[in-house]
Design an enzyme around this catalytic site. Structure first.
Site: not given
Ligand code: TYM
Length: 335
Positions: A112, A199, A196
């Site tokens: 990132k 967004k 991947k």
């Molecule tokens: P975030 O907001 O980027 O994504 C949310 C969830 O979607 C999954 N994801 C994907 N899975 C499969 N293929 C993809 N291309 C893809 N893009 C996103 C992510 O793995 C995630 O599960 N750090 C985390 C949010 C977070 C969190 C937490 C998660 C903050 N605190 C505590 C679990 C527990 C994040 O940025 O997800």
């Protein structure tokens, strides 16, 4: 046995098929028979620049997406992170438990921050520590996430163990288990099977957004990258063909078919046949979610009330745990 589930999604707009298939679909499956907490992680979102008005709207839209995907606000605690101050407070404590060497290994920060590391926010750097705080505050036993969060989960486990060691309180901070699907936990860009679906990708064509309409979905799938060889004959062949593999993975994840079944279904046909079937399937399963999101967004009051109730329930749990944590550390309790 009942699991204690915690997971979060950033309200940074454009929730897409990757978020749904990698995470949210799993949240919905887990809500029966487990204690689940699902968080709109707005504190995480500000690790990169956000427009305040948009952040506000995106947070509400994320709740709408949770509900439209099938989460029940009575069964689960659905809340937004910044309304429960214990997350930020515990994150500070865990910053003091975590080691710089551990954080330096996080590949997502490197991706990132890119080449402009010096200009990345400190928040982006310590972001996995906040994520650990989110999970550990609720004694979560299991955390459903996509594959990209695997390393952050491993770090969370290390942090939990170190806290227990440092303060001689084995078992006090629960060490959580990740729930990452074996297959389909990494949905790739429609334009590049090595990247991947995300967004933050500048190309709208690279992802299916959950609120895309029928024509947009059909168009994006039609234009999705494929290669020029014949349809893969078996799984080994498919593994060498990232774009084809991604389309088959999406197809299997939504239809709940095995890869082997899909390969025999499309054997001998050309990719346009798969693409037609795939768009039909996405339109059938994803469009209703988009329609429901649009419907829910017409009643913001309702969505805010879902969060308000969730915030109260989350706060009640988090405050008690935080006080116990403070006691372990030796902070005076004089309020
Ligand atoms: P975030 O907001 O980027 O994504 C949310 C969830 O979607 C999954 N994801 C994907 N899975 C499969 N293929 C993809 N291309 C893809 N893009 C996103 C992510 O793995 C995630 O599960 N750090 C985390 C949010 C977070 C969190 C937490 C998660 C903050 N605190 C505590 C679990 C527990 C994040 O940025 O997800």
């Amino acid at each position: 046995m009942k699991k204690k589930i915690f997971s979060g999604v950033q309200p940074s707009g454009n929730l897409h098929l990757g978020n749904y298939l990698g995470a949210i679909k799993n949240f919905v499956n887990l809500q029966n028979g487990n204690d689940c907490i699902y968080c709109v992680v707005d504190l995480h979102a500000i690790t990169s620049k956000q427009d305040p008005k948009l952040l506000n709207l995106n947070s509400i839209e994320t709740v709408a997406t949770f509900l439209a995907s099938g989460l029940d606000s009575k069964k689960n605690i659905i809340f937004n992170q910044s309304s429960v101050s214990a997350h930020a407070e515990f994150a500070w404590i865990l910053n003091c438990v975590s080691r710089v060497g551990w954080i330096n290994r996080m590949t997502q920060f490197k991706e990132k921050a890119g080449t402009n590391k010096e200009n990345a926010s400190v928040g982006l750097y310590v972001y996995p520590v906040l994520m650990a705080a989110d999970i550990l505050l609720y004694d979560a036993s299991h955390v459903p996430v996509g594959n990209d969060q695997k390393q952050h989960l491993e770090l969370t486990r290390d942090i939990a163990q170190k806290f227990n060691n440092d303060f001689s309180c084995e078992g006090f901070i629960k060490v959580p288990e990740p729930i990452i699907q074996k297959e389909f936990s990494r949905i790739m860009s429609l334009k590049d099977g090595q990247k991947k679906m995300s967004k933050s990708d500048l190309s709208e064509q690279s992802r299916i957004n959950l609120n895309d309409d029928k024509d947009t979905i059909i168009n994006k799938i039609k234009k999705a990258k494929t290669d020029s060889s014949a349809f893969p004959a078996n799984k080994e062949d498919l593994d060498k063909r990232p774009e084809a593999k991604n389309l088959i993975n999406i197809y299997c994840s939504i239809s709940e078919k095995t890869i082997e079944n899909a390969i025999s279904e499309f054997q001998g046909k050309n990719f346009s046949f798969l693409k037609d079937r795939l768009s039909d399937l996405i339109v059938e399963k994803i469009c209703p979610i988009g329609n429901e999101i649009r419907k829910l967004l017409k009643d913001k009051e309702y969505l805010l009330n879902v969060l308000k109730e969730g915030n109260q329930r989350a706060n009640a749990i988090a405050q008690i745990k935080l006080r116990k944590i403070y006691d372990k550390i030796g902070f005076l309790n004089l309020i």
